[in-house]
Scaffold this active site. Structure first.
Site, PDB file in Angstrom:
ATOM      1  N   GLU A 277       0.974  -1.193   0.183  1.00  0.00           N
ATOM      2  CA  GLU A 277      -0.123  -0.048  -0.091  1.00  0.00           C
ATOM      3  C   GLU A 277       0.927   1.054  -0.119  1.00  0.00           C
ATOM      4  O   GLU A 277       0.477   2.336  -0.631  1.00  0.00           O
ATOM      5  CB  GLU A 277      -0.957   0.035   1.176  1.00  0.00           C
ATOM      6  CG  GLU A 277      -1.982  -1.129   1.366  1.00  0.00           C
ATOM      7  CD  GLU A 277      -3.043  -1.304  -0.025  1.00  0.00           C
ATOM      8  OE1 GLU A 277      -3.438  -0.121  -0.398  1.00  0.00           O
ATOM      9  OE2 GLU A 277      -3.048  -2.341  -0.585  1.00  0.00           O
ATOM     10  N   TRP A 280       1.538   1.852  -3.461  1.00  0.00           N
ATOM     11  CA  TRP A 280       0.386   2.597  -3.955  1.00  0.00           C
ATOM     12  C   TRP A 280       0.653   4.343  -3.973  1.00  0.00           C
ATOM     13  O   TRP A 280       0.346   4.848  -4.834  1.00  0.00           O
ATOM     14  CB  TRP A 280      -1.075   2.254  -3.566  1.00  0.00           C
ATOM     15  CG  TRP A 280      -1.367   1.074  -4.176  1.00  0.00           C
ATOM     16  CD1 TRP A 280      -1.251  -0.152  -3.651  1.00  0.00           C
ATOM     17  CD2 TRP A 280      -2.014   0.990  -5.491  1.00  0.00           C
ATOM     18  NE1 TRP A 280      -1.941  -1.050  -4.767  1.00  0.00           N
ATOM     19  CE2 TRP A 280      -2.497  -0.451  -5.855  1.00  0.00           C
ATOM     20  CE3 TRP A 280      -2.348   1.915  -6.568  1.00  0.00           C
ATOM     21  CZ2 TRP A 280      -3.165  -0.694  -6.938  1.00  0.00           C
ATOM     22  CZ3 TRP A 280      -2.815   1.536  -7.887  1.00  0.00           C
ATOM     23  CH2 TRP A 280      -3.321  -0.049  -7.850  1.00  0.00           C
ATOM     24  N   TRP A 308     -21.391  12.790 -18.260  1.00  0.00           N
ATOM     25  CA  TRP A 308     -21.642  13.012 -16.743  1.00  0.00           C
ATOM     26  C   TRP A 308     -22.991  13.601 -16.709  1.00  0.00           C
ATOM     27  O   TRP A 308     -23.305  14.504 -17.483  1.00  0.00           O
ATOM     28  CB  TRP A 308     -20.514  13.708 -16.122  1.00  0.00           C
ATOM     29  CG  TRP A 308     -19.089  12.894 -16.163  1.00  0.00           C
ATOM     30  CD1 TRP A 308     -18.185  13.697 -16.693  1.00  0.00           C
ATOM     31  CD2 TRP A 308     -18.744  11.824 -15.513  1.00  0.00           C
ATOM     32  NE1 TRP A 308     -16.989  12.656 -16.505  1.00  0.00           N
ATOM     33  CE2 TRP A 308     -17.638  11.277 -15.759  1.00  0.00           C
ATOM     34  CE3 TRP A 308     -19.616  10.959 -14.639  1.00  0.00           C
ATOM     35  CZ2 TRP A 308     -16.731  10.381 -15.458  1.00  0.00           C
ATOM     36  CZ3 TRP A 308     -18.889   9.555 -14.033  1.00  0.00           C
ATOM     37  CH2 TRP A 308     -17.453   9.529 -14.478  1.00  0.00           C
ATOM     38  N   ASN A 343     -10.715   2.937   3.550  1.00  0.00           N
ATOM     39  CA  ASN A 343     -10.127   2.682   2.086  1.00  0.00           C
ATOM     40  C   ASN A 343     -11.240   2.082   1.416  1.00  0.00           C
ATOM     41  O   ASN A 343     -11.906   2.453   0.253  1.00  0.00           O
ATOM     42  CB  ASN A 343      -9.064   2.256   1.856  1.00  0.00           C
ATOM     43  CG  ASN A 343      -8.532   2.041   0.595  1.00  0.00           C
ATOM     44  OD1 ASN A 343      -8.659   3.145  -0.378  1.00  0.00           O
ATOM     45  ND2 ASN A 343      -8.280   0.790  -0.089  1.00  0.00           N
ATOM     46  N   TRP A 361     -16.224  12.366 -11.472  1.00  0.00           N
ATOM     47  CA  TRP A 361     -15.377  12.034 -10.458  1.00  0.00           C
ATOM     48  C   TRP A 361     -14.780  13.369 -10.109  1.00  0.00           C
ATOM     49  O   TRP A 361     -14.311  13.194  -8.666  1.00  0.00           O
ATOM     50  CB  TRP A 361     -14.124  11.164 -10.909  1.00  0.00           C
ATOM     51  CG  TRP A 361     -13.452  11.825 -12.111  1.00  0.00           C
ATOM     52  CD1 TRP A 361     -13.553  11.711 -13.338  1.00  0.00           C
ATOM     53  CD2 TRP A 361     -12.098  12.425 -11.907  1.00  0.00           C
ATOM     54  NE1 TRP A 361     -12.720  12.186 -14.080  1.00  0.00           N
ATOM     55  CE2 TRP A 361     -11.647  12.600 -13.345  1.00  0.00           C
ATOM     56  CE3 TRP A 361     -11.466  12.720 -10.916  1.00  0.00           C
ATOM     57  CZ2 TRP A 361     -10.702  13.356 -13.412  1.00  0.00           C
ATOM     58  CZ3 TRP A 361     -10.139  13.578 -11.251  1.00  0.00           C
ATOM     59  CH2 TRP A 361      -9.748  13.689 -12.405  1.00  0.00           C
ATOM     60  N   TRP A 384      -9.631   8.688  -7.318  1.00  0.00           N
ATOM     61  CA  TRP A 384     -10.887   8.886  -7.923  1.00  0.00           C
ATOM     62  C   TRP A 384     -11.024   8.470  -9.276  1.00  0.00           C
ATOM     63  O   TRP A 384     -11.961   8.227  -9.763  1.00  0.00           O
ATOM     64  CB  TRP A 384     -11.188  10.594  -7.808  1.00  0.00           C
ATOM     65  CG  TRP A 384     -11.789  10.773  -6.548  1.00  0.00           C
ATOM     66  CD1 TRP A 384     -11.405  11.443  -5.349  1.00  0.00           C
ATOM     67  CD2 TRP A 384     -13.218  10.369  -6.381  1.00  0.00           C
ATOM     68  NE1 TRP A 384     -12.187  11.184  -4.188  1.00  0.00           N
ATOM     69  CE2 TRP A 384     -13.359  10.896  -4.883  1.00  0.00           C
ATOM     70  CE3 TRP A 384     -14.395   9.939  -7.108  1.00  0.00           C
ATOM     71  CZ2 TRP A 384     -14.571  10.826  -4.275  1.00  0.00           C
ATOM     72  CZ3 TRP A 384     -15.522   9.833  -6.316  1.00  0.00           C
ATOM     73  CH2 TRP A 384     -15.893  10.110  -5.069  1.00  0.00           C
TER      74      TRP A 384
HETATM   75  C1  FAD Z   1     -11.731   7.870  -4.016  1.00  0.00           C
HETATM   76  C2  FAD Z   1     -10.318   7.714  -3.145  1.00  0.00           C
HETATM   77  C3  FAD Z   1      -9.518   8.832  -2.681  1.00  0.00           C
HETATM   78  C4  FAD Z   1      -8.556   8.726  -1.864  1.00  0.00           C
HETATM   79  N1  FAD Z   1      -7.857   9.874  -1.470  1.00  0.00           N
HETATM   80  C5  FAD Z   1      -6.756   9.711  -0.759  1.00  0.00           C
HETATM   81  C6  FAD Z   1      -6.236  10.900  -0.300  1.00  0.00           C
HETATM   82  O1  FAD Z   1      -6.439  12.239  -0.357  1.00  0.00           O
HETATM   83  N2  FAD Z   1      -5.144  10.807   0.610  1.00  0.00           N
HETATM   84  C7  FAD Z   1      -4.752   9.636   0.941  1.00  0.00           C
HETATM   85  O2  FAD Z   1      -3.548   9.519   1.818  1.00  0.00           O
HETATM   86  N3  FAD Z   1      -5.043   8.338   0.701  1.00  0.00           N
HETATM   87  C8  FAD Z   1      -6.304   8.531  -0.242  1.00  0.00           C
HETATM   88  N4  FAD Z   1      -7.002   7.450  -0.692  1.00  0.00           N
HETATM   89  C9  FAD Z   1      -6.122   6.074  -0.505  1.00  0.00           C
HETATM   90  C10 FAD Z   1      -6.585   5.360   0.799  1.00  0.00           C
HETATM   91  O3  FAD Z   1      -7.857   5.313   1.144  1.00  0.00           O
HETATM   92  C11 FAD Z   1      -6.149   6.134   2.094  1.00  0.00           C
HETATM   93  O4  FAD Z   1      -4.530   6.199   1.942  1.00  0.00           O
HETATM   94  C12 FAD Z   1      -6.204   5.007   3.432  1.00  0.00           C
HETATM   95  O5  FAD Z   1      -7.476   4.723   3.620  1.00  0.00           O
HETATM   96  C13 FAD Z   1      -5.567   5.624   4.509  1.00  0.00           C
HETATM   97  O6  FAD Z   1      -5.802   4.977   5.490  1.00  0.00           O
HETATM   98  P1  FAD Z   1      -4.571   4.220   6.463  1.00  0.00           P
HETATM   99  O7  FAD Z   1      -3.320   5.088   6.603  1.00  0.00           O
HETATM  100  O8  FAD Z   1      -5.086   3.531   7.337  1.00  0.00           O
HETATM  101  O9  FAD Z   1      -4.081   3.376   5.135  1.00  0.00           O
HETATM  102  P2  FAD Z   1      -3.330   1.805   5.477  1.00  0.00           P
HETATM  103  O10 FAD Z   1      -4.155   0.977   4.838  1.00  0.00           O
HETATM  104  O11 FAD Z   1      -2.703   1.520   6.714  1.00  0.00           O
HETATM  105  O12 FAD Z   1      -2.067   1.994   4.488  1.00  0.00           O
HETATM  106  C14 FAD Z   1      -0.911   2.633   4.777  1.00  0.00           C
HETATM  107  C15 FAD Z   1      -0.431   3.813   3.931  1.00  0.00           C
HETATM  108  O13 FAD Z   1      -0.438   3.397   2.403  1.00  0.00           O
HETATM  109  C16 FAD Z   1      -1.135   4.268   1.755  1.00  0.00           C
HETATM  110  N5  FAD Z   1      -2.139   4.094   0.737  1.00  0.00           N
HETATM  111  C17 FAD Z   1      -2.889   3.015   1.145  1.00  0.00           C
HETATM  112  N6  FAD Z   1      -3.664   2.858   0.173  1.00  0.00           N
HETATM  113  C18 FAD Z   1      -3.529   3.632  -0.711  1.00  0.00           C
HETATM  114  C19 FAD Z   1      -4.102   4.090  -1.839  1.00  0.00           C
HETATM  115  N7  FAD Z   1      -5.044   3.078  -2.430  1.00  0.00           N
HETATM  116  N8  FAD Z   1      -3.671   5.107  -2.598  1.00  0.00           N
HETATM  117  C20 FAD Z   1      -2.492   5.594  -2.164  1.00  0.00           C
HETATM  118  N9  FAD Z   1      -2.078   5.573  -0.986  1.00  0.00           N
HETATM  119  C21 FAD Z   1      -2.287   4.430  -0.335  1.00  0.00           C
HETATM  120  C22 FAD Z   1      -1.437   5.571   2.571  1.00  0.00           C
HETATM  121  O14 FAD Z   1      -0.510   6.721   2.740  1.00  0.00           O
HETATM  122  C23 FAD Z   1      -1.653   4.884   3.733  1.00  0.00           C
HETATM  123  O15 FAD Z   1      -1.508   5.888   5.030  1.00  0.00           O
HETATM  124  C24 FAD Z   1      -8.120   7.433  -1.458  1.00  0.00           C
HETATM  125  C25 FAD Z   1      -8.822   6.272  -2.061  1.00  0.00           C
HETATM  126  C26 FAD Z   1      -9.836   6.356  -2.727  1.00  0.00           C
HETATM  127  C27 FAD Z   1     -10.494   5.208  -3.329  1.00  0.00           C
END
Ligand code: FAD
Length: 479
Positions: A277, A280, A308, A343, A361, A384
């Site tokens: 992640e 990602w 849209w 997420n 979006w 998005w």
């Molecule tokens: C529509 C949408 C919008 C989002 N907007 C943002 C945003 O503005 N900022 C943001 O940080 N994340 C965003 N995310 C990604 C993700 O949802 C969050 O990073 C995650 O929920 C953060 O929770 P966590 O720190 O517990 O993640 P964990 O699951 O613990 O993951 C650890 C770290 O990995 C990174 N990460 C995890 N999943 C993703 C992902 N899919 N994409 C990019 N990085 C990821 C984050 O930095 C996160 O803190 C978005 C996802 C979606 C579907």
């Protein structure tokens, strides 16, 4: 030698290469500039401003423990830097890099201008495991698909060891004038942030607490727990990572150390889902850096023609968590109350907006930008465009999440919905994700009056699914 450390999204003392470099030169002036104008259309929303206020207070207090302090200013960065340099005979300016397109341009301009006036300038990487320009595919082009990007990154040398925080920081003989934190006017006038206060501890200490708790607790069970919104199965590091209160290098090495301690093979912890992640996040920055138009325009150009819908009533219902679809409403309310959304639920709420409501979006991204504590131009854009099917490695457009079956799978006893949609708290589990299917007697027993104390669904999930697929075919010219 006097060095100005221009702090931005690196609000920490440990693993902060610009700060450590400055400390080695002599006296250090740590500076934060609130420069809203530079962010263009991506100025921080209210939730992030609240976070920033707390984070700056924490950083100042951490600096004071080491004999230093944080200088706060408001205004155009170039002007503020030039003034302080002239007034205080600054020899060098250092900062850690940011990667948003407009900021990269601004920083490049500032760097050139300062250098031309004889100031030593250096920037560092404190935010990413790999610089976006260091990673390219076999044809020398940026990656657009995650798995090959990630595999490529795994073959690269391990991220360098995080560097420790300086033990003491030499102060200048004379401090520049500082604004008070209150003068930055980051705190909302109305105290809507109480729930955020309970849920988060902004600052480096709060980040370290979350990191330790997660790496010593859930990390190895993350693959199972990460999709369950009712439990704390993810790290909740995202706002801390966004504001740079912890570095991805620190997180990566914490997992490595823990993996070795619990006897995992290198390959086991390196390919761990949690670290994936983090990649990602890296991929999001890679894309933003190389495809700078993507915060507002689809990466896949055919989506520029997507038909849209404009429907402000639907958009408002989605924003306010009153669509009548329980899992979507729960997520949108969690976001409003805590500044964060799980997420899995972000994906479901996003899919509902762009596919069932057929709303662009960009409208969803804008709302998330205004309300998320972790709003991040790279990750939000990736998320998005993924939901809409118009980005790199996106979910195919025809993959439309069904919020009912997603709820049954990932919130099987409805605990998440019950927490955030208390109107439905007493509803039988069988109907918690689709109250419209419940017989009147069941609704009555749970005190649910659809259309009165909880909305009827604003759209029919099945019919809007078909409408979305038709719109997709129309865009592709295959209808
Ligand atoms: C529509 C949408 C919008 C989002 N907007 C943002 C945003 O503005 N900022 C943001 O940080 N994340 C965003 N995310 C990604 C993700 O949802 C969050 O990073 C995650 O929920 C953060 O929770 P966590 O720190 O517990 O993640 P964990 O699951 O613990 O993951 C650890 C770290 O990995 C990174 N990460 C995890 N999943 C993703 C992902 N899919 N994409 C990019 N990085 C990821 C984050 O930095 C996160 O803190 C978005 C996802 C979606 C579907």
């Amino acid at each position: 030698m006097k060095t100005l450390v221009w702090l931005r999204q690196d609000l920490r003392l440990s693993d902060n290469p610009a700060l450590v470099f400055a400390c080695k030169q002599g006296a250090v002036i740590p500076l934060f500039i609130l420069d809203d104008g530079a962010e263009g259309e991506w100025q921080m929303g209210g939730a992030q401003r609240w976070w920033l206020h707390q984070s700056l207070a924490a950083l100042d207090s951490d600096l004071r423990e080491r004999g230093s302090a944080l200088v706060l200013r408001r205004g155009e960065s170039a002007d503020v830097l030039t003034t302080i340099i002239a007034e205080h005979g600054i020899d060098s300016v250092v900062w850690n890099r940011r990667y948003e397109p407009d900021i990269v341009e601004r920083d490049t301009r500032i760097k050139e201008s300062l250098k031309s006036r004889g100031v030593y300038v250096q920037s560092f990487n404190a935010t990413l495991l790999n610089e976006p320009w260091e990673v390219q595919n076999l044809s020398g082009k940026p990656f657009q698909v995650f798995t090959p990007y990630w595999r490529h990154c795994l073959k690269r040398p391990d991220p360098s060891e995080p560097i420790s925080a300086p033990k003491s920081i030499e102060k200048p003989t004379q401090w520049p004038r500082t604004e008070s934190l209150a003068a930055l006017d980051l705190m909302p006038r109305i105290a809507w942030y109480r729930r955020m206060e309970q849920s988060w501890q902004p600052g480096e200490a709060g980040a370290a607490k979350n990191r330790k708790a997660f790496v010593q607790g859930h990390v190895w069970g993350y693959t199972e727990t990460r999709n369950l919104p009712a439990i704390r199965g993810t790290s909740r590091l995202s706002p801390h990572l966004h504001f740079g209160e912890v570095s991805p290098r620190q997180v990566w090495h914490a997992v490595k150390t823990r993996g070795a301690r619990v006897g995992l093979l290198t390959n086991e912890w390196r390919t761990n889902q949690f670290l994936t992640e983090l990649y990602w996040r890296e991929f999001a920055y890679h894309l933003l850096y190389h495809f700078r138009h993507t915060p507002t325009q689809p990466l896949r150009t055919e989506f520029a023609q997507f038909p849209w819908a404009t429907n402000s009533r639907h958009l408002k219902a989605w924003q306010g968590g009153s669509t009548g679809v329980p899992l979507v409403d729960a997520g949108m309310r969690e976001l409003w109350a805590t500044g964060w959304m799980h997420n899995r639920v972000r994906m479901i709420a996003g899919s509902f907006l762009v596919k069932n409501l057929l709303i662009a979006w960009q409208d969803g991204a804008r709302w998330f930008w205004d309300t998320l504590l972790d709003a991040d131009l790279a990750s939000n854009t990736l998320g998005w465009q993924w939901c809409a099917g118009c980005g790199a490695d996106a979910a195919p457009y025809f993959r439309i999440f069904n919020p009912v079956s997603q709820g049954e799978k990932f919130d099987p006893d409805g605990a998440y919905v019950r927490e955030w949609v208390p109107e439905l708290a007493k509803l039988q589990t069988k109907f918690i994700h689709a109250p419209w299917d419940a017989p009147p007697s069941v609704l009555r027993a749970a005190s649910v009056q659809l259309g009165k104390n909880y909305p009827e669904p604003i759209v029919d999930l099945k019919a809007t699914r078909t409408r979305a697929l038709d719109a997709y075919r129309k865009m592709r010219g295959t209808s």
